[in-house]
Motif scaffolding. Structure first.
Motif, PDB file in Angstrom:
ATOM      1  N   GLY A  70      28.958  41.452  23.710  1.00  0.00           N
ATOM      2  CA  GLY A  70      27.863  40.959  24.542  1.00  0.00           C
ATOM      3  C   GLY A  70      27.818  41.600  25.917  1.00  0.00           C
ATOM      4  N   SER A  71      28.966  41.951  26.488  1.00  0.00           N
ATOM      5  CA  SER A  71      28.998  42.582  27.798  1.00  0.00           C
ATOM      6  C   SER A  71      30.307  43.341  27.966  1.00  0.00           C
ATOM      7  CB  SER A  71      28.844  41.540  28.905  1.00  0.00           C
ATOM      8  OG  SER A  71      29.923  40.638  28.877  1.00  0.00           O
ATOM      9  N   ILE A  72      30.306  44.248  28.916  1.00  0.00           N
ATOM     10  CA  ILE A  72      31.492  45.040  29.216  1.00  0.00           C
ATOM     11  C   ILE A  72      31.973  44.638  30.596  1.00  0.00           C
ATOM     12  CG2 ILE A  72      32.381  47.367  29.627  1.00  0.00           C
ATOM     13  CD1 ILE A  72      30.234  48.363  27.647  1.00  0.00           C
ATOM     14  N   ILE A  73      33.248  44.312  30.702  1.00  0.00           N
ATOM     15  CA  ILE A  73      33.825  43.902  31.967  1.00  0.00           C
ATOM     16  C   ILE A  73      34.875  44.930  32.358  1.00  0.00           C
ATOM     17  CG2 ILE A  73      35.160  42.116  33.138  1.00  0.00           C
ATOM     18  CD1 ILE A  73      33.959  40.155  31.048  1.00  0.00           C
ATOM     19  N   GLU A  74      34.665  45.565  33.505  1.00  0.00           N
ATOM     20  CA  GLU A  74      35.627  46.549  33.990  1.00  0.00           C
ATOM     21  C   GLU A  74      36.495  45.897  35.057  1.00  0.00           C
ATOM     22  OE1 GLU A  74      34.270  50.497  34.899  1.00  0.00           O
ATOM     23  OE2 GLU A  74      32.503  50.217  33.637  1.00  0.00           O
ATOM     24  N   ILE A  75      37.790  46.121  34.961  1.00  0.00           N
ATOM     25  CA  ILE A  75      38.730  45.517  35.891  1.00  0.00           C
ATOM     26  C   ILE A  75      39.456  46.616  36.641  1.00  0.00           C
ATOM     27  CG2 ILE A  75      40.795  44.089  36.090  1.00  0.00           C
ATOM     28  CD1 ILE A  75      39.849  42.654  33.545  1.00  0.00           C
ATOM     29  N   ASP A  76      39.435  46.532  37.966  1.00  0.00           N
ATOM     30  CA  ASP A  76      40.120  47.486  38.822  1.00  0.00           C
ATOM     31  C   ASP A  76      41.288  46.741  39.474  1.00  0.00           C
ATOM     32  OD1 ASP A  76      41.022  49.205  40.812  1.00  0.00           O
ATOM     33  OD2 ASP A  76      39.008  49.933  41.276  1.00  0.00           O
ATOM     34  N   LYS A  77      42.508  47.032  39.032  1.00  0.00           N
ATOM     35  CA  LYS A  77      43.679  46.305  39.516  1.00  0.00           C
ATOM     36  C   LYS A  77      43.875  46.459  41.023  1.00  0.00           C
ATOM     37  CE  LYS A  77      46.595  45.553  35.602  1.00  0.00           C
ATOM     38  NZ  LYS A  77      47.992  45.351  35.283  1.00  0.00           N
ATOM     39  N   GLU A  78      43.527  47.618  41.567  1.00  0.00           N
ATOM     40  CA  GLU A  78      43.682  47.818  43.012  1.00  0.00           C
ATOM     41  C   GLU A  78      42.780  46.873  43.793  1.00  0.00           C
ATOM     42  OE1 GLU A  78      43.103  51.940  43.900  1.00  0.00           O
ATOM     43  OE2 GLU A  78      44.829  52.561  42.689  1.00  0.00           O
ATOM     44  N   VAL A  79      41.557  46.689  43.337  1.00  0.00           N
ATOM     45  CA  VAL A  79      40.634  45.771  44.007  1.00  0.00           C
ATOM     46  C   VAL A  79      41.162  44.342  43.912  1.00  0.00           C
ATOM     47  CG1 VAL A  79      38.298  44.798  43.955  1.00  0.00           C
ATOM     48  CG2 VAL A  79      38.629  47.257  43.658  1.00  0.00           C
ATOM     49  N   ILE A  80      41.672  43.978  42.749  1.00  0.00           N
ATOM     50  CA  ILE A  80      42.223  42.625  42.563  1.00  0.00           C
ATOM     51  C   ILE A  80      43.391  42.399  43.514  1.00  0.00           C
ATOM     52  CG2 ILE A  80      43.447  41.126  40.950  1.00  0.00           C
ATOM     53  CD1 ILE A  80      41.719  42.388  38.734  1.00  0.00           C
ATOM     54  N   GLU A  81      44.285  43.374  43.634  1.00  0.00           N
ATOM     55  CA  GLU A  81      45.422  43.238  44.536  1.00  0.00           C
ATOM     56  C   GLU A  81      44.968  43.093  45.983  1.00  0.00           C
ATOM     57  OE1 GLU A  81      48.009  46.547  43.791  1.00  0.00           O
ATOM     58  OE2 GLU A  81      48.444  45.881  41.742  1.00  0.00           O
ATOM     59  N   ARG A  82      43.950  43.863  46.393  1.00  0.00           N
ATOM     60  CA  ARG A  82      43.429  43.745  47.762  1.00  0.00           C
ATOM     61  C   ARG A  82      42.837  42.367  48.012  1.00  0.00           C
ATOM     62  NH1 ARG A  82      39.484  48.237  48.189  1.00  0.00           N
ATOM     63  NH2 ARG A  82      40.265  48.971  46.224  1.00  0.00           N
ATOM     64  N   VAL A  83      42.098  41.864  47.018  1.00  0.00           N
ATOM     65  CA  VAL A  83      41.473  40.557  47.175  1.00  0.00           C
ATOM     66  C   VAL A  83      42.550  39.470  47.263  1.00  0.00           C
ATOM     67  CG1 VAL A  83      40.032  38.835  46.016  1.00  0.00           C
ATOM     68  CG2 VAL A  83      39.301  41.215  46.088  1.00  0.00           C
ATOM     69  N   ILE A  84      43.567  39.562  46.425  1.00  0.00           N
ATOM     70  CA  ILE A  84      44.652  38.578  46.465  1.00  0.00           C
ATOM     71  C   ILE A  84      45.340  38.614  47.829  1.00  0.00           C
ATOM     72  CG2 ILE A  84      46.934  37.998  45.527  1.00  0.00           C
ATOM     73  CD1 ILE A  84      45.846  38.855  42.770  1.00  0.00           C
ATOM     74  N   ASN A  85      45.549  39.808  48.363  1.00  0.00           N
ATOM     75  CA  ASN A  85      46.198  39.925  49.675  1.00  0.00           C
ATOM     76  C   ASN A  85      45.344  39.362  50.807  1.00  0.00           C
ATOM     77  OD1 ASN A  85      48.589  41.041  48.740  1.00  0.00           O
ATOM     78  ND2 ASN A  85      47.749  43.109  48.752  1.00  0.00           N
ATOM     79  N   CYS A  86      44.058  39.188  50.575  1.00  0.00           N
ATOM     80  CA  CYS A  86      43.167  38.609  51.591  1.00  0.00           C
ATOM     81  C   CYS A  86      43.212  37.079  51.602  1.00  0.00           C
ATOM     82  CB  CYS A  86      41.729  39.074  51.370  1.00  0.00           C
ATOM     83  SG  CYS A  86      41.482  40.824  51.711  1.00  0.00           S
ATOM     84  N   ILE A  87      43.839  36.478  50.616  1.00  0.00           N
ATOM     85  CA  ILE A  87      43.946  35.017  50.580  1.00  0.00           C
ATOM     86  C   ILE A  87      44.899  34.595  51.693  1.00  0.00           C
ATOM     87  CG2 ILE A  87      44.686  33.022  49.213  1.00  0.00           C
ATOM     88  CD1 ILE A  87      43.959  34.670  46.686  1.00  0.00           C
ATOM     89  N   PRO A  88      44.431  33.732  52.603  1.00  0.00           N
ATOM     90  CA  PRO A  88      45.241  33.406  53.783  1.00  0.00           C
ATOM     91  C   PRO A  88      46.537  32.645  53.476  1.00  0.00           C
ATOM     92  CG  PRO A  88      43.131  32.241  53.834  1.00  0.00           C
ATOM     93  CD  PRO A  88      43.135  33.117  52.638  1.00  0.00           C
ATOM     94  N   SER A  89      46.546  31.781  52.508  1.00  0.00           N
ATOM     95  CA  SER A  89      47.713  30.959  52.215  1.00  0.00           C
ATOM     96  C   SER A  89      48.648  31.691  51.260  1.00  0.00           C
ATOM     97  CB  SER A  89      47.265  29.635  51.597  1.00  0.00           C
ATOM     98  OG  SER A  89      48.336  28.991  50.974  1.00  0.00           O
ATOM     99  N   SER A  90      49.921  31.828  51.654  1.00  0.00           N
ATOM    100  CA  SER A  90      50.881  32.506  50.780  1.00  0.00           C
ATOM    101  C   SER A  90      51.094  31.723  49.485  1.00  0.00           C
ATOM    102  CB  SER A  90      52.211  32.715  51.507  1.00  0.00           C
ATOM    103  OG  SER A  90      52.783  31.472  51.858  1.00  0.00           O
TER     104      SER A  90
END
Length: 86
Positions: free
Chosen positions: A45-65
């Protein structure tokens, strides 16, 4: 989704769509590779592309450890589930 019949013609394997409502075959015969490609096109039904580097950057932006660790643990869990299914 079409129903396919396996046809062996002079030792070569082909597949041909069959419409049970009309009782007629589709015009073209397909190789196994062509059939798999066609079935995948119909099933996905759809194609989902995952970029691990983007995910890691987004996780690092979460303020609470604590929340960062919780998200990372959940991602690790999901990766383990996917690996176990392969």
């Amino acid at each position: 989704m079409s129903n396919y019949h396996k046809i062996i013609l002079n030792g070569q394997v082909y597949y041909r769509g069959f419409d049970e409502t009309t009782g007629y075959y589709e015009d073209e015969m397909l190789t196994e590779k062509e059939l798999v490609e066609r079935l995948l096109e119909d099933a996905i039904g759809s194609i989902i592309e995952i970029d691990k580097e983007v995910i890691e950057r987004v996780i690092n932006c979460i303020p609470s450890s604590f929340q960062r660790e919780m998200v990372q643990n959940y991602i690790n869990y999901l990766e383990a589930v996917v690996e176990s299914l392969e």
